[in-house]
Design a protein around this motif. Structure first.
Motif, PDB file in Angstrom:
ATOM      1  N   UNK B 371     -43.329  27.630  -9.013  1.00 50.19           N
ATOM      2  CA  UNK B 371     -43.082  26.016  -8.922  1.00 50.19           C
ATOM      3  C   UNK B 371     -42.434  25.698 -10.368  1.00 50.19           C
ATOM      4  N   UNK B 372     -42.586  26.540 -11.401  1.00 51.59           N
ATOM      5  CA  UNK B 372     -42.461  25.947 -12.702  1.00 51.59           C
ATOM      6  C   UNK B 372     -41.768  27.237 -13.582  1.00 51.59           C
ATOM      7  N   UNK B 373     -40.574  26.656 -14.148  1.00 52.56           N
ATOM      8  CA  UNK B 373     -39.853  27.572 -15.233  1.00 52.56           C
ATOM      9  C   UNK B 373     -40.302  27.177 -16.523  1.00 52.56           C
ATOM     10  N   UNK B 374     -40.848  28.218 -17.250  1.00 50.45           N
ATOM     11  CA  UNK B 374     -41.463  27.978 -18.398  1.00 50.45           C
ATOM     12  C   UNK B 374     -40.472  27.772 -19.654  1.00 50.45           C
ATOM     13  N   UNK B 375     -39.214  28.197 -19.372  1.00 47.23           N
ATOM     14  CA  UNK B 375     -38.184  27.804 -20.346  1.00 47.23           C
ATOM     15  C   UNK B 375     -37.477  26.530 -20.039  1.00 47.23           C
ATOM     16  N   UNK B 376     -37.745  25.835 -19.005  1.00 47.03           N
ATOM     17  CA  UNK B 376     -37.033  24.738 -18.617  1.00 47.03           C
ATOM     18  C   UNK B 376     -37.488  23.509 -19.497  1.00 47.03           C
ATOM     19  N   UNK B 377     -36.660  22.659 -19.657  1.00 47.85           N
ATOM     20  CA  UNK B 377     -36.829  21.285 -20.414  1.00 47.85           C
ATOM     21  C   UNK B 377     -36.626  20.203 -19.654  1.00 47.85           C
ATOM     22  N   UNK B 378     -37.770  19.375 -19.728  1.00 48.73           N
ATOM     23  CA  UNK B 378     -37.963  18.127 -18.877  1.00 48.73           C
ATOM     24  C   UNK B 378     -37.847  16.868 -19.759  1.00 48.73           C
ATOM     25  N   UNK B 379     -37.092  16.029 -19.506  1.00 45.99           N
ATOM     26  CA  UNK B 379     -36.862  14.720 -20.206  1.00 45.99           C
ATOM     27  C   UNK B 379     -38.151  13.516 -19.867  1.00 45.99           C
ATOM     28  N   UNK B 380     -38.955  13.640 -20.690  1.00 44.49           N
ATOM     29  CA  UNK B 380     -40.230  13.010 -20.478  1.00 44.49           C
ATOM     30  C   UNK B 380     -40.298  11.630 -20.745  1.00 44.49           C
ATOM     31  N   UNK B 381     -39.022  10.862 -21.176  1.00 46.32           N
ATOM     32  CA  UNK B 381     -38.900   9.766 -21.413  1.00 46.32           C
ATOM     33  C   UNK B 381     -39.017   8.747 -20.267  1.00 46.32           C
ATOM     34  N   UNK B 382     -40.034   7.545 -20.348  1.00 46.07           N
ATOM     35  CA  UNK B 382     -39.781   6.744 -19.222  1.00 46.07           C
ATOM     36  C   UNK B 382     -38.402   6.266 -18.673  1.00 46.07           C
ATOM     37  N   UNK B 383     -38.087   6.236 -17.625  1.00 45.48           N
ATOM     38  CA  UNK B 383     -36.717   5.591 -17.342  1.00 45.48           C
ATOM     39  C   UNK B 383     -35.649   6.566 -17.541  1.00 45.48           C
ATOM     40  N   UNK B 384     -35.836   7.779 -17.992  1.00 45.26           N
ATOM     41  CA  UNK B 384     -34.910   8.780 -18.079  1.00 45.26           C
ATOM     42  C   UNK B 384     -34.451   9.064 -16.626  1.00 45.26           C
ATOM     43  N   UNK B 385     -33.304  10.185 -16.648  1.00 37.23           N
ATOM     44  CA  UNK B 385     -32.850  10.468 -15.338  1.00 37.23           C
ATOM     45  C   UNK B 385     -33.704  11.589 -14.530  1.00 37.23           C
ATOM     46  N   UNK B 386     -34.452  12.092 -15.510  1.00 39.01           N
ATOM     47  CA  UNK B 386     -35.518  13.185 -14.835  1.00 39.01           C
ATOM     48  C   UNK B 386     -36.646  12.334 -14.185  1.00 39.01           C
ATOM     49  N   UNK B 387     -37.052  11.201 -14.980  1.00 46.02           N
ATOM     50  CA  UNK B 387     -37.942  10.366 -14.476  1.00 46.02           C
ATOM     51  C   UNK B 387     -37.745   9.692 -13.303  1.00 46.02           C
ATOM     52  N   UNK B 388     -36.333   9.207 -13.054  1.00 47.10           N
ATOM     53  CA  UNK B 388     -35.999   8.330 -12.056  1.00 47.10           C
ATOM     54  C   UNK B 388     -35.737   9.511 -10.808  1.00 47.10           C
ATOM     55  N   UNK B 389     -35.409  10.644 -10.778  1.00 54.47           N
ATOM     56  CA  UNK B 389     -35.111  11.592 -10.039  1.00 54.47           C
ATOM     57  C   UNK B 389     -36.350  12.167  -9.345  1.00 54.47           C
ATOM     58  N   UNK B 390     -37.657  12.437 -10.370  1.00 56.06           N
ATOM     59  CA  UNK B 390     -38.711  13.067  -9.911  1.00 56.06           C
ATOM     60  C   UNK B 390     -39.687  12.016  -9.437  1.00 56.06           C
ATOM     61  N   UNK B 391     -39.916  11.109 -10.556  1.00 58.67           N
ATOM     62  CA  UNK B 391     -41.238  10.250 -10.069  1.00 58.67           C
ATOM     63  C   UNK B 391     -40.690   8.919  -9.150  1.00 58.67           C
ATOM     64  N   UNK B 392     -39.435   8.493  -9.668  1.00 63.62           N
ATOM     65  CA  UNK B 392     -38.929   7.506  -9.122  1.00 63.62           C
ATOM     66  C   UNK B 392     -38.606   7.423  -7.735  1.00 63.62           C
ATOM     67  N   UNK B 393     -38.274   8.485  -7.283  1.00 59.75           N
ATOM     68  CA  UNK B 393     -38.001   8.956  -5.932  1.00 59.75           C
ATOM     69  C   UNK B 393     -39.178   8.927  -5.004  1.00 59.75           C
ATOM     70  N   UNK B 394     -40.465   9.242  -5.297  1.00 60.68           N
ATOM     71  CA  UNK B 394     -41.377   9.391  -4.418  1.00 60.68           C
ATOM     72  C   UNK B 394     -41.923   7.842  -3.842  1.00 60.68           C
ATOM     73  N   UNK B 395     -41.512   6.899  -4.640  1.00 62.59           N
ATOM     74  CA  UNK B 395     -42.029   5.341  -4.291  1.00 62.59           C
ATOM     75  C   UNK B 395     -42.426   4.855  -5.702  1.00 62.59           C
ATOM     76  N   UNK B 396     -43.187   3.697  -5.322  1.00 58.71           N
ATOM     77  CA  UNK B 396     -43.612   2.726  -6.201  1.00 58.71           C
ATOM     78  C   UNK B 396     -44.690   3.251  -7.179  1.00 58.71           C
TER      79      UNK B 396
END
Lengths: 84, 679
Positions: B371-396
């Protein structure tokens, strides 16, 4: 003559009675001494166990270090006094 | 011979002749007149048979067997039963003193004074005068109760129903020779006082200050059964290692002795059936245990004397040997630790939310599960597209980081301890996978230490099937990713890391084995066979944990790294690896309501590249003061690990090879299962 024999027999009976009583008393005395010795052994074994554990408790590195420090402080204090 | 003399002589011999006649008559009266029994007031008739005579001449003493001993992994005694006396006295009031109430009271007071003097015969007692006063009061009270003197008139004759004989317990656990001698002397001097010294046992803990909780304690007392016949030593409760069944004593044996006309025993028979007590070999190393206790207390109390900081509510520090799962040291600390025996043992009893300390466990599981690719990079800034797509999509749900993080690889997420990055990874796992994660690491499962009152913790409520998947992802999956919504003990964390390195079958061990009458019965270590992570998975996570303890300013272990460099002059990067954890939780109070607490935790291992020892430290504060795993929980764990290595090096130097008569060499100090001798 017969009265002499009767007297001697009576004396013998008394002597036997006294002798028996003395031996029984000595036996009782001896028994008491042996019993006391056994008891003393038991008591000393208990004391030995206590002292062993006490020494074990006193020999932890912390306690030995504490004793050592106390000794060093006392020695330093003594030397300081002798210099003054 | 004169007539008068003859008469006198006949009278004397006649009187002597009456003696056998009297004896024959008495014998006839006893055997025929009494018909084989003697009637007694208030008691059953005494049968005049040989068995009665034997019974009266023979005394039987109950001899309780000792509990087993507990030793550490090098044989140092941690708990042992020591023989002591339970002293009782049978006191009969002499006829003279039993006539008037005043004389009786005065005599009892004298006897009480005698006992009090005997009890302080130990010259090493610090305040003998005060002790004697206290003993005197106690004995006067117990004698007054036994002889019911409170209902006696001030003076005058003693009532007929007044007790004339009483059995009084003088003292338990008497083991000082001077006191034993003094008490015996009281019995010998006062004919009306018979002293009885019952053999008993007292538990002794030579390393008590370091082993409260883990070795535990036992509460044994003399009790009398309902029939009131035979007193026996009964154990009411035990905790810690003391609760192991292997320590239970064998059945009590009896010892016979003879009894004289006064009822006093003599010539005690030797006790043949006494079995050698079992010896439980714990996994503890008492030297490391002392260090752990000292380091934890020093950290918890640091700065408190000057009033600079508030001190934690409780703390736990444990050290585990990676290869075997042996718990080498387990220290518990409480802020209000006035009664250490009564306090909970924090390493396996106190539950807390672990916080970021679990992130390496989550990442290893996700990596293994694909479930995890060790070489993948994540944008961990709040409000980033990664954040919106992954955390923002599950709800409040809002997730924050302690410091701003940008684009990070999984390695970087662990080093920075980014909650946002961890949530990204956690959301990759399905609910079943999270359940399996809990099972694999043993969260919510018993520790199998075989000690009472282990806490299980876990997060069972979160896996309630009635909770919708979306809700589970929004709440539990994200919270689990950085160690919230679950409760663990410090030992659960240690076991989880043990399983990370050794697989799902690894367990902690507190007991290495039991020596039963010379036969060594080992407790098995890892049975093997469980699921294991791939070596590349373990290496990836381990490397990240190596970099947590570095001078990287974003690494959560940087504060501790700098502090150790300054204090000890040691650059810990590459020496010790670890992970910090900080969590703010709300815990329920016993009387109702909730309270906010902060948990600081650290898990570290040494050597960083080939872990041999693992340390876990947890401290919990019940206020909102700044409290971080890196600066509060890490230092004692790191110091413990460094001192463990240093101690091991010293021991290795002491273990110079010894050559035996057969040419064999001894390379180790020798354990019960392995003498260390080899050819």
């Amino acid at each position: 003559m017969k009265w002499l024999l009767a007297g001697l027999l009576f004396a013998l009976a008394v002597a036997l009675a006294i002798g028996t009583a003395a031996i029984r008393a000595e036996n009782a005395h001896c028994r008491r001494r042996v019993d006391q010795a056994l008891r003393d052994i038991d008591d000393r074994r208990v004391e030995l166990t206590r002292l062993s554990v006490e020494r074990l408790e006193a020999a932890t590195p912390e306690k030995l270090a504490k004793v050592h420090w106390q000794h060093l402080r006392a020695e330093a204090h003594r030397r300081q006094e002798s210099i003054q | 011979m004169k007539k008068g003399e003859r008469i006198r002589l006949r009278f004397v011999f006649g009187a002597l002749g009456c003696v056998p006649v009297f004896l024959a008559g008495w014998l006839g009266w006893l055997q025929v007149g009494q018909r084989g029994q003697i009637l007694r007031d208030g008691k059953a008739p005494l049968r005049l048979v040989a068995a009665t005579a034997d019974r009266q001449a023979e005394a039987v003493e109950v001899m309780p067997q000792p509990r087993g001993s507990i030793v550490d992994r090098h044989g140092s005694v941690l708990a042992v039963d020591c023989e002591v006396y339970d002293v009782r006295a049978r006191i009969s009031v002499p006829a003279k003193e039993g006539k008037s109430c005043a004389a009786l009271r005065s005599w009892l007071a004298e006897v009480a004074d005698d006992f009090a003097r005997a009890m302080v015969a130990d010259t090493s007692l610090s305040d003998r005068g005060e002790s004697q006063r206290l003993y005197r009061e106690r004995f006067r009270g117990s004698l007054a109760k036994a002889f019911r003197t409170d209902r006696l008139p001030a003076d005058g004759p003693v009532p007929a129903d007044q007790p004339r004989v009483a059995d009084v317990r003088i003292a338990g656990a008497v083991d000082v020779l001077a006191v034993v001698d003094a008490l015996r002397e009281v019995g010998e001097r006062r004919g009306s006082v018979s002293m009885h010294f019952l053999r008993s046992w007292q538990r002794s803990y030579p390393e008590r200050e370091s082993t409260y909780g883990i070795v535990g304690h036992v509460d044994s007392r003399w009790t009398v059964d309902e029939a009131g016949a035979v007193p026996k030593l009964t154990t009411f409760g035990a905790c810690g290692l003391e609760a192991l069944a292997a320590l239970l004593p064998d059945e009590a044996v009896t010892r016979t002795s003879l009894r004289d006309g006064k009822g006093l025993t003599y010539f005690r028979a030797p006790v043949d059936a006494v079995a050698r007590p079992n010896v439980v070999h714990s996994t503890l190393d008492i030297d490391l245990q002392r260090i752990a206790v000292r380091e934890l207390a020093a950290q918890a109390e640091a700065g408190a004397r000057e009033g600079k900081v508030t001190i934690p509510q409780w703390g736990a520090l444990i050290l585990v040997e990676m290869a075997t799962g042996d718990v080498l040291a387990a220290a518990s600390w409480h802020r209000d630790g006035k009664h250490p025996e009564a306090a909970a043992f924090t390493p396996y009893q106190m539950l807390y939310e672990p916080g970021s300390i679990v992130k390496p466990l989550v990442f290893a599981y996700a990596l293994e599960a694909g479930a995890l690719d060790w070489s993948h990079s994540f944008d961990c800034a709040p409000g980033s597209s990664d954040y919106r797509e992954r955390i923002g999509s599950v709800g409040n749900r809002v997730v924050r980081d302690d410091h701003a993080c940008g684009v990070l690889t999984p390695h970087g997420i662990l080093v920075n301890s980014s909650n946002i990055g961890a949530s990204y990874v956690g959301l990759q796992l399905e609910r079943e996978q999270w359940h399996d994660y809990m099972r694999f690491y043993g969260f919510g499962a018993p520790l199998n230490l075989h000690v009472p009152f282990e806490s299980r913790g876990g997060a069972e409520k979160s896996f309630d099937p009635s909770i919708p998947v979306r809700s589970f992802r929004r709440n539990s999956a994200i919270s689990f990713s950085f160690g919230y919504e679950m409760h663990v003990t410090a030992m659960h964390i240690a076991r989880a890391y043990l399983r990370l390195f050794r697989g799902a079958s690894a367990d902690l061990r507190l007991c290495r084995g039991v020596d039963v009458d010379g036969t060594w019965l080992p407790v098995p270590t890892d049975p093997g066979g469980g699921a294991k992570f791939r070596p590349d998975v373990v290496d990836a996570v381990r490397e990240a944990m190596v970099d947590v303890v570095s001078d990287d300013p974003h690494a959560t272990g940087a504060v501790m790294h700098g502090r150790m460099l300054k204090e000890l002059g040691v650059d810990l990067h590459g020496v010790i690896a670890g992970k910090t954890g900080t969590a703010a939780s709300r815990v329920g109070l016993r009387g109702g309501g909730k309270m906010e607490v902060r948990n600081a935790s650290f898990v570290g291992f040494l050597p960083a590249h080939d872990p041999r020892w693992l340390a876990v430290c947890v401290l919990q504060k019940d206020d909102r003061a700044r409290f971080y795993g890196g600066s509060y929980a890490a230092p004692p764990a790191v110091r413990l690990l460094l001192q463990t290595q240093s101690l091991e090096e010293r021991r290795m130097l002491q273990r110079e090879p010894q050559v035996g008569a057969g040419g064999q060499t001894r390379t180790a100090s020798g354990s019960p299962g392995d003498s260390g001798w080899s050819r």
